[in-house]
Design an enzyme around this catalytic site. Sequence first.
Site, mmCIF file in Angstrom:
data_model
loop_
_atom_site.group_PDB
_atom_site.id
_atom_site.type_symbol
_atom_site.label_atom_id
_atom_site.label_comp_id
_atom_site.label_asym_id
_atom_site.label_seq_id
_atom_site.Cartn_x
_atom_site.Cartn_y
_atom_site.Cartn_z
ATOM 1 C CD GLU A 1 12.263 -24.815 77.371
ATOM 2 O OE1 GLU A 1 11.114 -24.875 77.850
ATOM 3 O OE2 GLU A 1 12.592 -24.049 76.456
ATOM 4 N NE ARG B 1 3.293 -24.651 88.088
ATOM 5 C CZ ARG B 1 4.129 -24.953 87.076
ATOM 6 N NH1 ARG B 1 3.825 -25.868 86.214
ATOM 7 N NH2 ARG B 1 5.271 -24.340 86.944
ATOM 8 C CE LYS C 1 12.237 -23.504 83.614
ATOM 9 N NZ LYS C 1 12.766 -24.690 82.932
HETATM 10 P P1 ATP Z 1 8.575 -22.912 84.720
HETATM 11 O O1 ATP Z 1 7.119 -22.693 84.482
HETATM 12 O O2 ATP Z 1 9.039 -22.530 86.058
HETATM 13 O O3 ATP Z 1 9.430 -22.359 83.638
HETATM 14 P P2 ATP Z 1 8.584 -25.411 83.522
HETATM 15 O O4 ATP Z 1 7.512 -26.366 83.805
HETATM 16 O O5 ATP Z 1 8.542 -24.723 82.227
HETATM 17 O O6 ATP Z 1 8.731 -24.455 84.725
HETATM 18 P P3 ATP Z 1 10.538 -27.353 82.954
HETATM 19 O O7 ATP Z 1 11.981 -27.191 82.861
HETATM 20 O O8 ATP Z 1 9.784 -27.636 81.717
HETATM 21 O O9 ATP Z 1 9.981 -26.060 83.645
HETATM 22 O O10 ATP Z 1 10.175 -28.393 84.087
HETATM 23 C C1 ATP Z 1 10.824 -29.621 84.301
HETATM 24 C C2 ATP Z 1 9.914 -30.489 85.117
HETATM 25 O O11 ATP Z 1 9.652 -29.879 86.371
HETATM 26 C C3 ATP Z 1 8.575 -30.686 84.430
HETATM 27 O O12 ATP Z 1 8.223 -32.043 84.512
HETATM 28 C C4 ATP Z 1 7.651 -29.813 85.215
HETATM 29 O O13 ATP Z 1 6.344 -30.320 85.196
HETATM 30 C C5 ATP Z 1 8.267 -29.821 86.612
HETATM 31 N N1 ATP Z 1 7.905 -28.612 87.340
HETATM 32 C C6 ATP Z 1 8.118 -27.336 86.956
HETATM 33 N N2 ATP Z 1 7.608 -26.476 87.848
HETATM 34 C C7 ATP Z 1 7.075 -27.217 88.843
HETATM 35 C C8 ATP Z 1 6.395 -26.913 90.068
HETATM 36 N N3 ATP Z 1 6.168 -25.666 90.447
HETATM 37 N N4 ATP Z 1 5.987 -27.948 90.838
HETATM 38 C C9 ATP Z 1 6.230 -29.205 90.461
HETATM 39 N N5 ATP Z 1 6.840 -29.563 89.335
HETATM 40 C C10 ATP Z 1 7.272 -28.590 88.516
HETATM 41 MG MG MG Z 2 8.420 -25.940 80.435
#
Ligand code: ATP
Ligand code: MG
Length: 553
Positions: free
Chosen positions: A33, A257, A267
């Site tokens: 995102e 994760r 983020k």
């Molecule tokens: P955050 O919680 O940091 O905002 P998010 O999951 O909302 O992260 P996205 O941009 O939606 O961020 O994530 C893009 C991809 O990266 C998704 O498939 C998500 O599952 C993966 N991802 C995000 N954080 C992690 C992590 N800590 N370890 C592994 N994969 C991750």
């Molecule tokens: Mg997300």
Amino acid sequence: MTEEKSLNFIEEIIEEDLKNGKYTSILTRFPPEPNGYLHIGHAKSICLNFGLGIKYGGNTNLRFDDTNPAKEETEYVDSIKEDVKWLGFEWANELYASDYFDQLYGFAVQLITKGLAYVDDSTAEEIAAMKGTPSQAGTDSPYRSRSIEENLRLFKEMKEGKYQDGEKVLRAKIDMAAMNMHMRDPIVYRTKHAHHHRTGDAWCIYPMYDFAHGQSDSIENITHSICTLEFVPHRELYDWFIEKLEIFPSKQYEFARLNMTYTVMSKRKLLQLVTESYVSGWDDPRMPTISGMRRRGFTSESIRNFCDKIGVAKRENMIDFSLLEFCVREDLNRKALRAMAVLDPVKLIITNYPDGTTEELVTENGPDESFGTRIAPFSREVWIEREDFMEVPAKKYFRLFPGSKVRLKSAYIIECTGCVKDNEDNVTEIHCTYIPESKSSNDTSGISVKATIHWVSVPHAAEAEIRMYDRLFKVEDPSDEEGDFKNYINPDSLQVVKPAYLEPSLKDAALGTSYQFIRKGYFCLDRDSTVERLVFNRTVTLKDAWSREVKKG
Ligand code: ATP
Ligand code: MG
């Protein structure tokens, strides 16, 4: 003997799918995102998704999951592309969920037509109250029995902007008594009069994550849709939409994760650190962002190795930050150019060396001969580290003290003859004599010494500011502590050392080149550096000081 690495559970699934002919090739995607910069957790997901594409001769899409207009920006899109490329991966297609808005709208209309979705006028509070609890069934909304015709008309009006935010939503009609709360008539579309970074003001209704994500996978024919464990309860809904819409059957798989000690990895939290100025920006070298790590001097290869080492698990765990640093050291030890820099300088005067003379000494550039050599100018006055001299030596101290001999790296053996101090007893100058026959390139002195120290010629030295970084947080898991995570920021996470004196060849250091300042650690030029004022970052120390701290107790 080469050791065969065992397959992770996703590789096992893929190999099975390929073997039994379910697919002839695979397609994965990385779906960020664009609401922030990527962090090391994302690097794990990138390495996994792109790694599978490469390993099985398939492809990987980069898809921006940009269905939430309020928080998304083009700046983030650009940074994400730069980071994925820097990590060493190439996407097959650059795609945007927002490009599917028309198709997604069409899918929603199909659901309504099949009697599987309805427009609900209830408020957010009313919807939440009707949801029930995990142990208690929910109740049907009074709008659940609207006719298909009425729903089609209302949904069209929603799209046309007839309603205010929160006035109406579109919900899937599934089962208000489902065990899985996500199946209790989840919201599919909401009204939001907001400007979108790509579609502008074309839309005032936006699909919810669960509706957009799986459908985007399906539109792209993604075979294996890999996400993190918190989406396990969403999988039933993911499958339900695909089944009811009779579209390409993408399948969702979940892995743990990445969580790391001494940092935060969301983020939302990283954005707070930036906007509230706890750090200098998203790419502050203390940030766990990919751009921060790049600026700090971490190499993409070390990050990929790290992701490989930690593997793909089905259960959440916490990875020690030291493991990442270990991977960085391992890589830099092989790659970094060697150079001399004095970070806590004190002047050493070689009293029997001719004044006004400069010798050009040859010294090694890197860890082995393939790196070649360079010239280091040597003269009567050199900077050395303050800690390399003790007026009264401690036990087992083999460096400089009156009467001791050490080698100046790539230069001569010297013998300390004394020091000069100011009124407050601080050493301001150290004196020594050198042994002309002991020159490193042609040593006929027959003298052996127990220590070699580094130095920088005073008249040739380049002055620099050096930024030394430590853990951003004082505790292993700041998100798990009581109160605001920002209360646990390490106040000493940045220490600025200046002036430090560098050998003159470092005036030509390029951004992105790593150096081992011998005996001091790994460093790289920072983008704040100018010709007048050199700025270097310490990437990582030579040894892991933290684990030694822990052992000392
Ligand atoms: P955050 O919680 O940091 O905002 P998010 O999951 O909302 O992260 P996205 O941009 O939606 O961020 O994530 C893009 C991809 O990266 C998704 O498939 C998500 O599952 C993966 N991802 C995000 N954080 C992690 C992590 N800590 N370890 C592994 N994969 C991750
Ligand atoms: Mg997300």
